[in-house]
Design a protein around this motif. Sequence first.
Motif, PDB file in Angstrom:
ATOM      1  N   PRO A 199       6.505   4.611   7.636  1.00  0.00           N
ATOM      2  CA  PRO A 199       7.837   4.130   8.032  1.00  0.00           C
ATOM      3  C   PRO A 199       8.886   5.225   8.095  1.00  0.00           C
ATOM      4  CG  PRO A 199       7.417   3.578   5.734  1.00  0.00           C
ATOM      5  CD  PRO A 199       6.149   4.185   6.266  1.00  0.00           C
ATOM      6  N   THR A 200       9.957   4.938   8.825  1.00  0.00           N
ATOM      7  CA  THR A 200      11.142   5.793   8.819  1.00  0.00           C
ATOM      8  C   THR A 200      12.222   5.193   7.921  1.00  0.00           C
ATOM      9  OG1 THR A 200      12.004   4.663  10.786  1.00  0.00           O
ATOM     10  CG2 THR A 200      10.691   6.655  11.139  1.00  0.00           C
ATOM     11  N   ILE A 201      12.139   3.895   7.704  1.00  0.00           N
ATOM     12  CA  ILE A 201      13.088   3.176   6.846  1.00  0.00           C
ATOM     13  C   ILE A 201      12.292   2.232   5.943  1.00  0.00           C
ATOM     14  CG2 ILE A 201      14.970   1.484   6.782  1.00  0.00           C
ATOM     15  CD1 ILE A 201      15.810   2.589   9.532  1.00  0.00           C
ATOM     16  N   ILE A 202      12.692   2.130   4.692  1.00  0.00           N
ATOM     17  CA  ILE A 202      12.082   1.191   3.754  1.00  0.00           C
ATOM     18  C   ILE A 202      13.156   0.219   3.289  1.00  0.00           C
ATOM     19  CG2 ILE A 202      11.037   0.912   1.476  1.00  0.00           C
ATOM     20  CD1 ILE A 202       9.632   3.569   1.876  1.00  0.00           C
ATOM     21  N   GLY A 203      12.882  -1.057   3.430  1.00  0.00           N
ATOM     22  CA  GLY A 203      13.798  -2.087   2.945  1.00  0.00           C
ATOM     23  C   GLY A 203      13.189  -2.782   1.745  1.00  0.00           C
ATOM     24  N   GLU A 204      13.915  -2.847   0.643  1.00  0.00           N
ATOM     25  CA  GLU A 204      13.440  -3.506  -0.570  1.00  0.00           C
ATOM     26  C   GLU A 204      14.197  -4.820  -0.750  1.00  0.00           C
ATOM     27  OE1 GLU A 204      12.577  -2.177  -5.091  1.00  0.00           O
ATOM     28  OE2 GLU A 204      14.671  -2.082  -4.470  1.00  0.00           O
ATOM     29  N   GLN A 218      15.897   5.536   3.003  1.00  0.00           N
ATOM     30  CA  GLN A 218      15.242   6.442   3.932  1.00  0.00           C
ATOM     31  C   GLN A 218      13.825   6.697   3.453  1.00  0.00           C
ATOM     32  OE1 GLN A 218      17.083   7.321   6.595  1.00  0.00           O
ATOM     33  NE2 GLN A 218      15.282   8.241   7.581  1.00  0.00           N
ATOM     34  N   ALA A 219      12.859   6.555   4.355  1.00  0.00           N
ATOM     35  CA  ALA A 219      11.471   6.853   4.017  1.00  0.00           C
ATOM     36  C   ALA A 219      11.314   8.376   3.845  1.00  0.00           C
ATOM     37  CB  ALA A 219      10.555   6.324   5.117  1.00  0.00           C
ATOM     38  N   PRO A 220      10.191   8.831   3.230  1.00  0.00           N
ATOM     39  CA  PRO A 220       8.999   8.108   2.836  1.00  0.00           C
ATOM     40  C   PRO A 220       9.135   7.434   1.470  1.00  0.00           C
ATOM     41  CG  PRO A 220       8.678  10.420   2.401  1.00  0.00           C
ATOM     42  CD  PRO A 220      10.012  10.304   3.073  1.00  0.00           C
ATOM     43  N   ASP A 280       0.845  -1.191   0.000  1.00  0.00           N
ATOM     44  CA  ASP A 280       0.000   0.000   0.000  1.00  0.00           C
ATOM     45  C   ASP A 280       0.882   1.244   0.000  1.00  0.00           C
ATOM     46  OD1 ASP A 280      -1.610   2.252   1.007  1.00  0.00           O
ATOM     47  OD2 ASP A 280      -3.180   0.733   1.250  1.00  0.00           O
ATOM     48  N   ARG A 281       0.824   1.996  -1.087  1.00  0.00           N
ATOM     49  CA  ARG A 281       1.723   3.142  -1.242  1.00  0.00           C
ATOM     50  C   ARG A 281       1.403   4.254  -0.253  1.00  0.00           C
ATOM     51  NH1 ARG A 281       0.481   3.264  -7.508  1.00  0.00           N
ATOM     52  NH2 ARG A 281      -1.420   2.386  -6.592  1.00  0.00           N
ATOM     53  N   HIS A 282       0.158   4.393   0.141  1.00  0.00           N
ATOM     54  CA  HIS A 282      -0.196   5.423   1.127  1.00  0.00           C
ATOM     55  C   HIS A 282       0.428   5.099   2.482  1.00  0.00           C
ATOM     56  CE1 HIS A 282      -2.456   8.571   3.083  1.00  0.00           C
ATOM     57  NE2 HIS A 282      -2.941   7.710   3.952  1.00  0.00           N
ATOM     58  N   VAL A 283       0.354   3.834   2.874  1.00  0.00           N
ATOM     59  CA  VAL A 283       0.980   3.410   4.132  1.00  0.00           C
ATOM     60  C   VAL A 283       2.482   3.623   4.070  1.00  0.00           C
ATOM     61  CG1 VAL A 283       1.466   1.417   5.612  1.00  0.00           C
ATOM     62  CG2 VAL A 283      -0.831   1.755   4.700  1.00  0.00           C
ATOM     63  N   LEU A 284       3.097   3.267   2.944  1.00  0.00           N
ATOM     64  CA  LEU A 284       4.541   3.408   2.798  1.00  0.00           C
ATOM     65  C   LEU A 284       4.979   4.874   2.770  1.00  0.00           C
ATOM     66  CD1 LEU A 284       5.198   0.642   0.107  1.00  0.00           C
ATOM     67  CD2 LEU A 284       5.675   0.526   2.553  1.00  0.00           C
ATOM     68  N   GLU A 285       4.112   5.741   2.345  1.00  0.00           N
ATOM     69  CA  GLU A 285       4.438   7.164   2.310  1.00  0.00           C
ATOM     70  C   GLU A 285       4.305   7.803   3.681  1.00  0.00           C
ATOM     71  OE1 GLU A 285       5.597  10.813   0.739  1.00  0.00           O
ATOM     72  OE2 GLU A 285       5.608   8.850  -0.247  1.00  0.00           O
ATOM     73  N   GLN A 286       3.310   7.363   4.457  1.00  0.00           N
ATOM     74  CA  GLN A 286       2.979   8.062   5.694  1.00  0.00           C
ATOM     75  C   GLN A 286       3.663   7.507   6.944  1.00  0.00           C
ATOM     76  OE1 GLN A 286       1.049  10.821   5.876  1.00  0.00           O
ATOM     77  NE2 GLN A 286       0.895  10.815   3.659  1.00  0.00           N
TER      78      GLN A 286
END
Length: 324
Positions: free
Chosen positions: A27-32, A42-44, A19-25
Amino acid sequence: WLVNLLASCRHAWLVISHDRHVLEQCPTIIGELDHGRIERYQAPYSNYLVERRHRRETMSKAWVAYEEEAKRLRDFVAKYKAGQKSKQASARAKALERLAAPAQPPTRKLALPLAFEHVPRSADEVLKIRGLAVGYERPLVAAFDSIIRRGDRVVIKGLNGSGKTTLLRTLIGDIEPLAGELQFGIKVHHAMLSQHIDLILGDRSGGEWLENQVPVLRIQQARNLAGGLGLGRQALSRPCNQLSGGERMRLALTSLLLRDLNFIILDEPTNHLDLSAREGLEKALSRYPGTLFIVSHDRQFCEQLATRWWHISEGTLLETNHSK
């Protein structure tokens, strides 16, 4: 609710989401996770997209430079290893052995190449709704009126259990209305993509099911399209009930893309789809000239497509021009 909970949580948490909205609003870190590696960003989400593109461009340039240098050294060694420049060739061969290969850039995962190719033109007035009430023993949605015109994209919002799916099934005739009537316009051809896709597909093989859904002259085109969506011969030969959720959804989408439909009803179409599939479907639907009804919990998906919003709350359907 979930976005607010995660944003206010003072503890560490780990979420897997498409969910891109959740991922934008949140986390502080995003792991792919990609090709067996985890890349940290680094988020968002919007920053992740920019940073990932920058990293991959840098990796691609480094890889191209490495391949060019390796080729230059190999060509020199092959040309002069037995001639007067054999010592220089030997030195180049040692340099080639010492040449460190950079990390190979991962293959870019593109949005799926989806397109609706067969969309006959319908009447301008696609559907007229008069006094429609839907439900079972009691109404889930009280009587309402509406006119749906060609090209409308109606997104239906409401809490789980509020009657969204029941309304969609009533529109296509699966459920009798409790009151009122539906009048479709001339040359309207409709179909529904259900969130309960496993019940529709049954236990036939994917290929058999697909062949029964599309015109005979498009069967090979359907198989080619399915292959482009990651459903090769092996996947299509398996019973549908052995396919993953994503594979089943892609199979159903293949069918919709090749049928002569100008009114499509989508009930949670992004279920089981990863980000590239969601983006591909979103792009295809944004170019679709027909009429759409959509129920989805993917906020960005809905906001990109909607031209009309229906909100179901406490048994009443209200129409607005916004998502709130």
